[in-house]
Write an enzyme that holds these catalytic residues in place. Sequence first.
Site, short mmCIF file in Angstrom:
data_model
loop_
_atom_site.label_atom_id
_atom_site.label_comp_id
_atom_site.label_asym_id
_atom_site.label_seq_id
_atom_site.Cartn_x
_atom_site.Cartn_y
_atom_site.Cartn_z
N LYS A 1 0.99 4.40 -2.74
CA LYS A 1 0.67 5.80 -2.43
C LYS A 1 1.83 6.74 -2.74
O LYS A 1 1.61 7.93 -2.98
CB LYS A 1 0.21 5.92 -0.97
N TYR B 1 0.82 -1.22 0.00
CA TYR B 1 0.00 0.00 0.00
C TYR B 1 0.85 1.27 0.00
O TYR B 1 0.60 2.21 -0.77
CB TYR B 1 -0.93 -0.01 1.21
#
Length: 253
Positions: free
Chosen positions: A159, A155
């Site tokens: 990002k 993740y």
Amino acid sequence: MGMLDGTVAVVTGAARGIGRATLEVFLEEGAHVVATDLDGDGLAATVAATGHDADRLVTVVGDVSVEADADAMIAKAVDTWGRLDCLVANAGVIPLSTIDETSVEDWDHVMAVDGRGMFLTCRAAIRVMAEQGSGSIVCLSSISGMAGQASQAAYGPAKFVATGLTKHLAIEWAARGIRVNAVAPGTIQTDAVNALLESESGRAYVEQMEGQHPMGRLGQPREVAQAIAFLASDRSSFVTGEVLAVDGGYLAQ
């Protein structure tokens, strides 16, 4: 008169969480919105809850990581209202795992939705905005896209893609009247975070994150949505390439 009065916007991942809150704030501020999500039932329930009809709110069910779907989301705005003033590239998935727990399939899925999906929707939006000579894009990054965190092996890097894409597109398209910014939320009390509270390990994680935010609490989706609305609006007309932390002071430490 709302600060987005008459604005035409596309909000991806609008069925829940920050996307839903953004949809609600945009409607309150006078925008016309194309709300999109992969979850058709969830999207329908969210739209019904807003109480708005098709003169201000339409939907597209689709997957941002699929080129044709991403293009259709942007085309819906142009076909319905003749223009596109704002894209909120919000759709994403948020797995929690260390690198030894992350499979290749997990990595590819996160990068497809959070990375390629943002690229595809931004590209489709910019093609329209470049012809208009104006537009505002707000990407959803994260504190995990600004600083390292444990259990964010897939993740967090995805990002960082959002952060990097924001910076590069802002420079690339500023002369054509297109602003590109991002928000970097801290830990926000979304449905996904609330679901963590159902397990002992999840509760421990949430309590840890609360303690790491100097304000001593989790953020609310609406608090992020209000920052998104500011970046989308003319009130931030000389702001581009910015990643605005909405994190209760987390990144200030």
